[in-house]
Design a protein around this motif. Sequence first.
Motif, PDB file in Angstrom:
ATOM      1  N   VAL A   1       0.799  -1.225   0.000  1.00 30.85           N
ATOM      2  CA  VAL A   1       0.000   0.000   0.000  1.00 30.85           C
ATOM      3  C   VAL A   1       0.839   1.287   0.000  1.00 30.85           C
ATOM      4  CG1 VAL A   1      -1.644   1.357   1.371  1.00 30.85           C
ATOM      5  CG2 VAL A   1      -2.137  -1.038   0.830  1.00 30.85           C
ATOM      6  N   PRO A   2       1.856   1.405   0.876  1.00 34.38           N
ATOM      7  CA  PRO A   2       2.632   2.658   0.850  1.00 34.38           C
ATOM      8  C   PRO A   2       3.251   2.939  -0.525  1.00 34.38           C
ATOM      9  CG  PRO A   2       3.165   1.367   2.803  1.00 34.38           C
ATOM     10  CD  PRO A   2       2.293   0.499   1.954  1.00 34.38           C
ATOM     11  N   ALA A   3       3.766   1.903  -1.166  1.00 34.22           N
ATOM     12  CA  ALA A   3       4.368   2.082  -2.491  1.00 34.22           C
ATOM     13  C   ALA A   3       3.303   2.459  -3.517  1.00 34.22           C
ATOM     14  CB  ALA A   3       5.098   0.809  -2.916  1.00 34.22           C
ATOM     15  N   LEU A   4       2.108   1.889  -3.370  1.00 32.12           N
ATOM     16  CA  LEU A   4       1.022   2.215  -4.304  1.00 32.12           C
ATOM     17  C   LEU A   4       0.561   3.660  -4.115  1.00 32.12           C
ATOM     18  CD1 LEU A   4      -0.988  -1.120  -4.169  1.00 32.12           C
ATOM     19  CD2 LEU A   4       0.108  -0.155  -6.209  1.00 32.12           C
ATOM     20  N   ILE A   5       0.525   4.102  -2.854  1.00 34.97           N
ATOM     21  CA  ILE A   5       0.147   5.493  -2.600  1.00 34.97           C
ATOM     22  C   ILE A   5       1.164   6.423  -3.253  1.00 34.97           C
ATOM     23  CG2 ILE A   5      -0.074   7.253  -0.794  1.00 34.97           C
ATOM     24  CD1 ILE A   5      -1.328   5.091   0.975  1.00 34.97           C
TER      25      ILE A   5
ATOM     26  N   VAL B   1      -0.067   4.610 -14.913  1.00 36.38           N
ATOM     27  CA  VAL B   1       0.483   4.060 -13.663  1.00 36.38           C
ATOM     28  C   VAL B   1      -0.369   4.532 -12.487  1.00 36.38           C
ATOM     29  CG1 VAL B   1       2.488   3.962 -12.123  1.00 36.38           C
ATOM     30  CG2 VAL B   1       2.816   3.964 -14.614  1.00 36.38           C
ATOM     31  N   ARG B   2      -0.729   5.822 -12.496  1.00 37.88           N
ATOM     32  CA  ARG B   2      -1.524   6.363 -11.398  1.00 37.88           C
ATOM     33  C   ARG B   2      -2.870   5.649 -11.290  1.00 37.88           C
ATOM     34  NH1 ARG B   2       0.346  11.609 -13.377  1.00 37.88           N
ATOM     35  NH2 ARG B   2      -1.735  12.169 -14.107  1.00 37.88           N
ATOM     36  N   LEU B   3      -3.515   5.442 -12.439  1.00 42.13           N
ATOM     37  CA  LEU B   3      -4.828   4.784 -12.419  1.00 42.13           C
ATOM     38  C   LEU B   3      -4.704   3.340 -11.935  1.00 42.13           C
ATOM     39  CD1 LEU B   3      -6.396   6.180 -15.708  1.00 42.13           C
ATOM     40  CD2 LEU B   3      -7.126   6.652 -13.362  1.00 42.13           C
ATOM     41  N   SER B   4      -3.688   2.636 -12.409  1.00 44.29           N
ATOM     42  CA  SER B   4      -3.502   1.239 -11.987  1.00 44.29           C
ATOM     43  C   SER B   4      -3.216   1.167 -10.493  1.00 44.29           C
ATOM     44  CB  SER B   4      -2.351   0.589 -12.758  1.00 44.29           C
ATOM     45  OG  SER B   4      -2.584   0.699 -14.136  1.00 44.29           O
ATOM     46  N   ALA B   5      -2.417   2.117 -10.004  1.00 43.26           N
ATOM     47  CA  ALA B   5      -2.085   2.144  -8.577  1.00 43.26           C
ATOM     48  C   ALA B   5      -3.331   2.421  -7.746  1.00 43.26           C
ATOM     49  CB  ALA B   5      -1.012   3.191  -8.295  1.00 43.26           C
ATOM     50  N   ALA B   6      -4.160   3.366  -8.220  1.00 46.71           N
ATOM     51  CA  ALA B   6      -5.381   3.708  -7.484  1.00 46.71           C
ATOM     52  C   ALA B   6      -6.313   2.498  -7.421  1.00 46.71           C
ATOM     53  CB  ALA B   6      -6.084   4.886  -8.155  1.00 46.71           C
ATOM     54  N   GLU B   7      -6.435   1.805  -8.544  1.00 49.07           N
ATOM     55  CA  GLU B   7      -7.326   0.647  -8.578  1.00 49.07           C
ATOM     56  C   GLU B   7      -6.787  -0.474  -7.690  1.00 49.07           C
ATOM     57  OE1 GLU B   7      -9.156  -2.577 -11.683  1.00 49.07           O
ATOM     58  OE2 GLU B   7      -8.496  -0.639 -12.478  1.00 49.07           O
TER      59      GLU B   7
ATOM     60  N   ILE C   1      -6.879  -3.843  -2.742  1.00 48.70           N
ATOM     61  CA  ILE C   1      -6.152  -4.390  -1.603  1.00 48.70           C
ATOM     62  C   ILE C   1      -6.825  -3.974  -0.304  1.00 48.70           C
ATOM     63  CG2 ILE C   1      -3.976  -4.240  -0.311  1.00 48.70           C
ATOM     64  CD1 ILE C   1      -2.595  -3.941  -3.100  1.00 48.70           C
ATOM     65  N   ASP C   2      -7.336  -2.745  -0.275  1.00 47.36           N
ATOM     66  CA  ASP C   2      -7.859  -2.211   0.969  1.00 47.36           C
ATOM     67  C   ASP C   2      -9.153  -1.441   0.713  1.00 47.36           C
ATOM     68  OD1 ASP C   2      -8.054  -1.507   3.553  1.00 47.36           O
ATOM     69  OD2 ASP C   2      -6.294  -0.209   3.605  1.00 47.36           O
ATOM     70  N   PRO C   3     -10.224  -2.153   0.350  1.00 55.93           N
ATOM     71  CA  PRO C   3     -11.451  -1.472  -0.072  1.00 55.93           C
ATOM     72  C   PRO C   3     -12.116  -0.680   1.058  1.00 55.93           C
ATOM     73  CG  PRO C   3     -11.741  -3.869  -0.101  1.00 55.93           C
ATOM     74  CD  PRO C   3     -10.331  -3.607   0.274  1.00 55.93           C
ATOM     75  N   GLN C   4     -11.796  -1.049   2.299  1.00 52.58           N
ATOM     76  CA  GLN C   4     -12.454  -0.406   3.442  1.00 52.58           C
ATOM     77  C   GLN C   4     -11.864   0.961   3.774  1.00 52.58           C
ATOM     78  OE1 GLN C   4     -13.235  -3.886   3.486  1.00 52.58           O
ATOM     79  NE2 GLN C   4     -15.133  -2.722   3.300  1.00 52.58           N
ATOM     80  N   ASN C   5     -10.762   1.310   3.101  1.00 52.04           N
ATOM     81  CA  ASN C   5     -10.030   2.477   3.575  1.00 52.04           C
ATOM     82  C   ASN C   5     -10.746   3.791   3.292  1.00 52.04           C
ATOM     83  OD1 ASN C   5      -8.037   4.670   3.688  1.00 52.04           O
ATOM     84  ND2 ASN C   5      -6.675   2.991   4.209  1.00 52.04           N
ATOM     85  N   PRO C   6     -11.106   4.549   4.360  1.00 49.46           N
ATOM     86  CA  PRO C   6     -11.845   5.796   4.175  1.00 49.46           C
ATOM     87  C   PRO C   6     -10.979   6.900   3.559  1.00 49.46           C
ATOM     88  CG  PRO C   6     -11.208   5.543   6.470  1.00 49.46           C
ATOM     89  CD  PRO C   6     -10.779   4.296   5.764  1.00 49.46           C
ATOM     90  N   GLN C   7      -9.671   6.727   3.640  1.00 45.59           N
ATOM     91  CA  GLN C   7      -8.750   7.695   3.053  1.00 45.59           C
ATOM     92  C   GLN C   7      -8.886   7.776   1.546  1.00 45.59           C
ATOM     93  OE1 GLN C   7      -5.832   9.708   3.937  1.00 45.59           O
ATOM     94  NE2 GLN C   7      -7.158   9.776   5.726  1.00 45.59           N
ATOM     95  N   LEU C   8      -9.316   6.675   0.958  1.00 43.23           N
ATOM     96  CA  LEU C   8      -9.169   6.546  -0.482  1.00 43.23           C
ATOM     97  C   LEU C   8      -9.882   7.625  -1.292  1.00 43.23           C
ATOM     98  CD1 LEU C   8      -7.580   4.811  -2.316  1.00 43.23           C
ATOM     99  CD2 LEU C   8      -9.593   3.458  -2.735  1.00 43.23           C
TER     100      LEU C   8
ATOM    101  N   ASN D   1      -9.582  12.265  -4.867  1.00 38.20           N
ATOM    102  CA  ASN D   1     -10.002  13.625  -5.208  1.00 38.20           C
ATOM    103  C   ASN D   1      -8.809  14.544  -5.370  1.00 38.20           C
ATOM    104  OD1 ASN D   1     -12.698  13.156  -5.308  1.00 38.20           O
ATOM    105  ND2 ASN D   1     -13.033  13.543  -3.131  1.00 38.20           N
ATOM    106  N   VAL D   2      -7.902  14.476  -4.402  1.00 34.23           N
ATOM    107  CA  VAL D   2      -6.696  15.292  -4.474  1.00 34.23           C
ATOM    108  C   VAL D   2      -5.968  14.968  -5.774  1.00 34.23           C
ATOM    109  CG1 VAL D   2      -4.406  15.628  -3.479  1.00 34.23           C
ATOM    110  CG2 VAL D   2      -6.416  15.483  -1.993  1.00 34.23           C
ATOM    111  N   TRP D   3      -5.886  13.674  -6.044  1.00 29.81           N
ATOM    112  CA  TRP D   3      -5.154  13.234  -7.216  1.00 29.81           C
ATOM    113  C   TRP D   3      -5.803  13.764  -8.494  1.00 29.81           C
ATOM    114  CZ3 TRP D   3      -6.667  10.171 -11.294  1.00 29.81           C
ATOM    115  CH2 TRP D   3      -5.634   9.793 -12.151  1.00 29.81           C
ATOM    116  N   PHE D   4      -7.120  13.709  -8.576  1.00 35.61           N
ATOM    117  CA  PHE D   4      -7.779  14.167  -9.809  1.00 35.61           C
ATOM    118  C   PHE D   4      -7.662  15.677  -9.972  1.00 35.61           C
ATOM    119  CE2 PHE D   4     -10.047  10.019  -9.811  1.00 35.61           C
ATOM    120  CZ  PHE D   4      -9.594   9.615 -11.055  1.00 35.61           C
TER     121      PHE D   4
END
Length: 173
Positions: free
Chosen positions: A126-130, A140-146, A151-158, A163-166
């Motif tokens: 996860v840290p590397a994907l972030i 790469v960004r889209l694949s990492a986001a997906e 990996i962690d669908p429950q994460n409220p951070q996502l 949004n920040v990313w877009f």
Amino acid sequence: GGGLNADAQAAEALGEMGKAAEPALPALLETLSSNKPRSLDELFKVKVAEAIWRINPKADAVLPTLVRELHGRAQREAFEALGTLGTAARAAIPDLLVALQGEDHEARKSAAIALGNVGADAREAVPALIKALGDDFISVRLSAAEARTRIDPQNPQLPRTLNVWFRTGGRHT
């Protein structure tokens, strides 16, 4: 993919037969283990490994072959094959992480996809994907986001991260 040679096509066909191709398993395993002087075509090896996996998802020979080929000419196919292994590709996570942080953006994208396919077992990625959410290449960004979501669908951070990313992303910097 493009022009597979006859051997690779045969391997792919066997893989598509799945369990029905079980009689071919010893020959396929032999193909992977034999160190013929004429090094086997890398793509062929990847296809053989994938076929073995489809016939018998417990075959140990598959993972080391695919990991070896991550650094070879059939890199993209090896990543894709690892992706089809799903959670069984766990052992390849360290190699996928190396690729995710490597020079080649195609490999970074493929590594992210494969990690996403491993799913919850790839939490350590996860840290590397972030970090990859800030990649120069949108693919790469889209694949990492997906992958991160898988990996962690429950994460409220996502949603916030996305949004920040877009707002900031989407352009080549």
